[in-house]
Design a protein around this motif. Structure first.
Motif, PDB file in Angstrom:
ATOM      1  N   THR A   1     -28.312  55.683 -63.571  1.00 40.50           N
ATOM      2  CA  THR A   1     -29.534  54.938 -63.848  1.00 40.50           C
ATOM      3  C   THR A   1     -29.560  54.599 -65.331  1.00 40.50           C
ATOM      4  O   THR A   1     -29.348  55.477 -66.170  1.00 40.50           O
ATOM      5  CB  THR A   1     -30.791  55.762 -63.494  1.00 40.50           C
ATOM      6  N   ILE A   2     -29.820  53.326 -65.626  1.00 38.62           N
ATOM      7  CA  ILE A   2     -29.985  52.890 -67.016  1.00 38.62           C
ATOM      8  C   ILE A   2     -31.435  52.457 -67.182  1.00 38.62           C
ATOM      9  O   ILE A   2     -31.940  51.651 -66.409  1.00 38.62           O
ATOM     10  CB  ILE A   2     -29.027  51.726 -67.365  1.00 38.62           C
ATOM     11  N   THR A   3     -32.098  52.993 -68.205  1.00 40.13           N
ATOM     12  CA  THR A   3     -33.495  52.657 -68.478  1.00 40.13           C
ATOM     13  C   THR A   3     -33.580  51.817 -69.748  1.00 40.13           C
ATOM     14  O   THR A   3     -32.592  51.668 -70.468  1.00 40.13           O
ATOM     15  CB  THR A   3     -34.345  53.932 -68.640  1.00 40.13           C
ATOM     16  N   ASP A   4     -34.773  51.307 -70.020  1.00 42.74           N
ATOM     17  CA  ASP A   4     -35.032  50.489 -71.206  1.00 42.74           C
ATOM     18  C   ASP A   4     -33.985  49.370 -71.321  1.00 42.74           C
ATOM     19  O   ASP A   4     -33.320  49.213 -72.346  1.00 42.74           O
ATOM     20  CB  ASP A   4     -35.049  51.360 -72.464  1.00 42.74           C
ATOM     21  N   LEU A   5     -33.864  48.599 -70.254  1.00 39.64           N
ATOM     22  CA  LEU A   5     -32.842  47.547 -70.201  1.00 39.64           C
ATOM     23  C   LEU A   5     -33.087  46.464 -71.244  1.00 39.64           C
ATOM     24  O   LEU A   5     -34.217  46.152 -71.597  1.00 39.64           O
ATOM     25  CB  LEU A   5     -32.820  46.916 -68.808  1.00 39.64           C
ATOM     26  N   ARG A   6     -31.989  45.891 -71.692  1.00 38.51           N
ATOM     27  CA  ARG A   6     -32.005  44.774 -72.639  1.00 38.51           C
ATOM     28  C   ARG A   6     -31.230  43.623 -72.023  1.00 38.51           C
ATOM     29  O   ARG A   6     -30.438  43.831 -71.097  1.00 38.51           O
ATOM     30  CB  ARG A   6     -31.369  45.212 -73.945  1.00 38.51           C
ATOM     31  N   LEU A   7     -31.437  42.438 -72.531  1.00 34.30           N
ATOM     32  CA  LEU A   7     -30.717  41.280 -71.991  1.00 34.30           C
ATOM     33  C   LEU A   7     -29.213  41.464 -72.088  1.00 34.30           C
ATOM     34  O   LEU A   7     -28.460  41.050 -71.212  1.00 34.30           O
ATOM     35  CB  LEU A   7     -31.147  39.998 -72.714  1.00 34.30           C
ATOM     36  N   ARG A   8     -28.747  42.102 -73.152  1.00 38.98           N
ATOM     37  CA  ARG A   8     -27.302  42.282 -73.345  1.00 38.98           C
ATOM     38  C   ARG A   8     -26.689  43.290 -72.364  1.00 38.98           C
ATOM     39  O   ARG A   8     -25.474  43.464 -72.328  1.00 38.98           O
ATOM     40  CB  ARG A   8     -27.004  42.660 -74.786  1.00 38.98           C
ATOM     41  N   ASP A   9     -27.544  43.981 -71.570  1.00 36.78           N
ATOM     42  CA  ASP A   9     -27.039  44.901 -70.545  1.00 36.78           C
ATOM     43  C   ASP A   9     -26.557  44.161 -69.297  1.00 36.78           C
ATOM     44  O   ASP A   9     -25.980  44.777 -68.403  1.00 36.78           O
ATOM     45  CB  ASP A   9     -28.109  45.923 -70.153  1.00 36.78           C
ATOM     46  N   SER A  10     -26.787  42.855 -69.219  1.00 36.73           N
ATOM     47  CA  SER A  10     -26.292  42.072 -68.076  1.00 36.73           C
ATOM     48  C   SER A  10     -24.777  42.056 -68.106  1.00 36.73           C
ATOM     49  O   SER A  10     -24.168  41.860 -69.164  1.00 36.73           O
ATOM     50  CB  SER A  10     -26.821  40.637 -68.152  1.00 36.73           C
ATOM     51  N   GLY A  11     -24.181  42.268 -66.954  1.00 38.13           N
ATOM     52  CA  GLY A  11     -22.718  42.255 -66.891  1.00 38.13           C
ATOM     53  C   GLY A  11     -22.206  43.029 -65.694  1.00 38.13           C
ATOM     54  O   GLY A  11     -22.912  43.245 -64.713  1.00 38.13           O
ATOM     55  N   TYR A  12     -20.954  43.459 -65.799  1.00 36.88           N
ATOM     56  CA  TYR A  12     -20.266  44.155 -64.717  1.00 36.88           C
ATOM     57  C   TYR A  12     -20.187  45.644 -65.032  1.00 36.88           C
ATOM     58  O   TYR A  12     -19.786  46.039 -66.121  1.00 36.88           O
ATOM     59  CB  TYR A  12     -18.848  43.597 -64.541  1.00 36.88           C
ATOM     60  N   TYR A  13     -20.556  46.456 -64.052  1.00 44.07           N
ATOM     61  CA  TYR A  13     -20.498  47.905 -64.183  1.00 44.07           C
ATOM     62  C   TYR A  13     -19.487  48.429 -63.170  1.00 44.07           C
ATOM     63  O   TYR A  13     -19.634  48.201 -61.978  1.00 44.07           O
ATOM     64  CB  TYR A  13     -21.883  48.519 -63.957  1.00 44.07           C
ATOM     65  N   THR A  14     -18.472  49.103 -63.690  1.00 40.81           N
ATOM     66  CA  THR A  14     -17.378  49.580 -62.850  1.00 40.81           C
ATOM     67  C   THR A  14     -17.399  51.099 -62.802  1.00 40.81           C
ATOM     68  O   THR A  14     -17.436  51.759 -63.841  1.00 40.81           O
ATOM     69  CB  THR A  14     -16.020  49.109 -63.402  1.00 40.81           C
ATOM     70  N   ILE A  15     -17.353  51.635 -61.595  1.00 38.68           N
ATOM     71  CA  ILE A  15     -17.212  53.079 -61.412  1.00 38.68           C
ATOM     72  C   ILE A  15     -15.773  53.347 -60.995  1.00 38.68           C
ATOM     73  O   ILE A  15     -15.234  52.674 -60.113  1.00 38.68           O
ATOM     74  CB  ILE A  15     -18.209  53.649 -60.377  1.00 38.68           C
ATOM     75  N   THR A  16     -15.154  54.309 -61.661  1.00 34.75           N
ATOM     76  CA  THR A  16     -13.804  54.740 -61.319  1.00 34.75           C
ATOM     77  C   THR A  16     -13.888  56.188 -60.865  1.00 34.75           C
ATOM     78  O   THR A  16     -14.379  57.044 -61.599  1.00 34.75           O
ATOM     79  CB  THR A  16     -12.851  54.624 -62.522  1.00 34.75           C
ATOM     80  N   VAL A  17     -13.432  56.437 -59.653  1.00 33.53           N
ATOM     81  CA  VAL A  17     -13.422  57.787 -59.095  1.00 33.53           C
ATOM     82  C   VAL A  17     -11.961  58.231 -59.023  1.00 33.53           C
ATOM     83  O   VAL A  17     -11.131  57.566 -58.406  1.00 33.53           O
ATOM     84  CB  VAL A  17     -14.063  57.820 -57.688  1.00 33.53           C
ATOM     85  N   THR A  18     -11.656  59.353 -59.684  1.00 34.90           N
ATOM     86  CA  THR A  18     -10.285  59.857 -59.730  1.00 34.90           C
ATOM     87  C   THR A  18     -10.248  61.269 -59.166  1.00 34.90           C
ATOM     88  O   THR A  18     -10.987  62.148 -59.636  1.00 34.90           O
ATOM     89  CB  THR A  18      -9.754  59.874 -61.182  1.00 34.90           C
TER      90      THR A  18
ATOM     91  N   ARG B   1     -16.170  57.953 -63.793  1.00 29.28           N
ATOM     92  CA  ARG B   1     -16.234  57.232 -65.059  1.00 29.28           C
ATOM     93  C   ARG B   1     -16.914  55.887 -64.828  1.00 29.28           C
ATOM     94  O   ARG B   1     -16.513  55.127 -63.943  1.00 29.28           O
ATOM     95  CB  ARG B   1     -14.845  57.014 -65.634  1.00 29.28           C
ATOM     96  N   TRP B   2     -17.946  55.615 -65.621  1.00 35.46           N
ATOM     97  CA  TRP B   2     -18.645  54.336 -65.558  1.00 35.46           C
ATOM     98  C   TRP B   2     -18.288  53.518 -66.794  1.00 35.46           C
ATOM     99  O   TRP B   2     -18.314  54.027 -67.914  1.00 35.46           O
ATOM    100  CB  TRP B   2     -20.157  54.554 -65.523  1.00 35.46           C
ATOM    101  N   MET B   3     -17.958  52.245 -66.562  1.00 36.50           N
ATOM    102  CA  MET B   3     -17.608  51.319 -67.651  1.00 36.50           C
ATOM    103  C   MET B   3     -18.499  50.090 -67.550  1.00 36.50           C
ATOM    104  O   MET B   3     -18.906  49.687 -66.461  1.00 36.50           O
ATOM    105  CB  MET B   3     -16.151  50.871 -67.542  1.00 36.50           C
ATOM    106  N   PHE B   4     -18.765  49.480 -68.714  1.00 34.97           N
ATOM    107  CA  PHE B   4     -19.511  48.225 -68.778  1.00 34.97           C
ATOM    108  C   PHE B   4     -18.580  47.140 -69.294  1.00 34.97           C
ATOM    109  O   PHE B   4     -17.841  47.338 -70.247  1.00 34.97           O
ATOM    110  CB  PHE B   4     -20.712  48.356 -69.716  1.00 34.97           C
ATOM    111  N   SER B   5     -18.626  45.970 -68.643  1.00 36.48           N
ATOM    112  CA  SER B   5     -17.830  44.826 -69.078  1.00 36.48           C
ATOM    113  C   SER B   5     -18.706  43.591 -69.100  1.00 36.48           C
ATOM    114  O   SER B   5     -19.486  43.356 -68.181  1.00 36.48           O
ATOM    115  CB  SER B   5     -16.657  44.575 -68.115  1.00 36.48           C
TER     116      SER B   5
END
Length: 191
Positions: free
Chosen positions: A100-117, A60-64
């Protein structure tokens, strides 16, 4: 009394049992690059991970960011990914759990968390930082190229004008020479 090698063997079995319990309770390892990820606007960012676990884990990938937190994608490793609508068409998942995230925008700046369960319920999180920057120098580069092209065009036009002026003067002199008589009448008269 038991021989010493049996006691050593029992101690070895106890150590092995402790190792197995510790290994299975913390069986998930996630290796990520140490440095933050930076990418330009309209570029792409690869969140590369190397996951080791027992069983087939769920990813699971989350953006904060300061203002929001949202899910990006979730899937069971080896299966199809469930990508949220906001990221549809911009996210590509990889078989090893990378994103992979493409077509990045300024608002994509932040923390990306991967949760492996794991299927047993054990889970582990790792966070990565993405910094998206706007390329300001592209406008200046286009301006400089435009100025160079304009200067070259002006130099070419000036060269053409100079050549045409020389040609005009040559033709004018040739016509004047053609219109003059061969012998001047004043030269032929006796004194």
């Amino acid at each position: 009394m038991r021989p010493a090698w049996i006691r050593l063997s029992q101690n070895t079995h106890i150590l092995y049992l402790i190792f197995c319990v510790c290994h299975y309770t913390q069986a998930i390892t996630i290796q990520v690059p140490r440095s933050p990820i930076t990418a330009p606007v309209e570029g792409s960012a690869l969140f590369s991970v190397d996951i080791t676990s027992t069983g087939t884990p769920a990813i699971r990938w989350m953006f904060s960011s300061v203002s929001k937190q949202q899910s990006i994608a979730a899937w069971i490793l080896g299966g199809a990914a469930n990508i949220t609508k906001m990221y549809e068409g911009r996210v590509q998942t990889h078989p090893n759990g990378s994103l992979t995230i493409t077509d990045l925008r300024l608002r994509d700046s932040g923390y990306y968390t991967i949760t492996v369960t794991e299927p047993s319920g054990n889970s582990k999180d790792v966070c990565m930082v993405l910094s998206v920057y706007e390329v300001l120098y592209e406008d200046i580069q286009y301006f400089i190229v435009f100025i160079i092209v304009l200067g070259t065009l002006a130099a070419f036009l000036m060269l053409c004008m100079w050549l045409l002026n020389r040609l005009h003067n040559f033709i004018k002199a040739w016509r004047q020479q053609r219109c003059l008589p061969e012998h001047n009448e004043t030269e032929l008269q006796p004194l």
